[in-house]
Design a protein around this motif. Sequence first.
Motif, short mmCIF file in Angstrom:
data_model
loop_
_atom_site.label_atom_id
_atom_site.label_comp_id
_atom_site.label_asym_id
_atom_site.label_seq_id
_atom_site.Cartn_x
_atom_site.Cartn_y
_atom_site.Cartn_z
N ALA A 3 0.50 0.13 -9.69
CA ALA A 3 0.06 -0.02 -8.09
C ALA A 3 1.01 -0.76 -7.51
CB ALA A 3 -1.27 -0.59 -8.28
N ALA A 4 1.70 -1.72 -8.01
CA ALA A 4 2.62 -2.66 -7.38
C ALA A 4 3.92 -2.10 -6.98
CB ALA A 4 3.01 -3.81 -8.39
N ARG A 39 -0.98 -5.29 -12.21
CA ARG A 39 -1.05 -4.07 -12.06
C ARG A 39 0.30 -3.47 -11.58
NH1 ARG A 39 -6.67 -4.73 -8.61
NH2 ARG A 39 -7.93 -5.23 -10.65
N SER A 53 -0.58 -7.04 -6.19
CA SER A 53 -0.56 -6.28 -7.20
C SER A 53 0.16 -6.64 -8.60
CB SER A 53 -0.44 -4.62 -7.31
OG SER A 53 -1.17 -4.31 -6.13
#
Length: 98
Positions: free
Chosen positions: A81-82, A78, A73
């Motif tokens: 999300a990471a 992102r 991610s």
Amino acid sequence: MQLSSNPFEWLGEALGTLVRIVVDSLAWVFNVLSGASTAFVNGFSRALGVDSNVFTVVAVIIGLLLIYAGVRSLLRRRFVAAVVWLLLGLWLLSALIN
């Protein structure tokens, strides 16, 4: 020494011996692989300081997969999300490792 009167008896013995050798060889190979995998899991568990049961090892693998998902991610930019994936993976691994 008694000679068999039927050539098919000799052929059956030869084929039976061949099958027995193959089965014994495969049993030996699987025994060696089983011992190697057991030694690997025990060493892995001892290095991490966790139990060597199946559930703990599966949980470690899931934690590593969560961290992998977090890194992927990050590479895809992102960030939210990471952070979620990385925190979940680190939380799971920190709960397991003593």
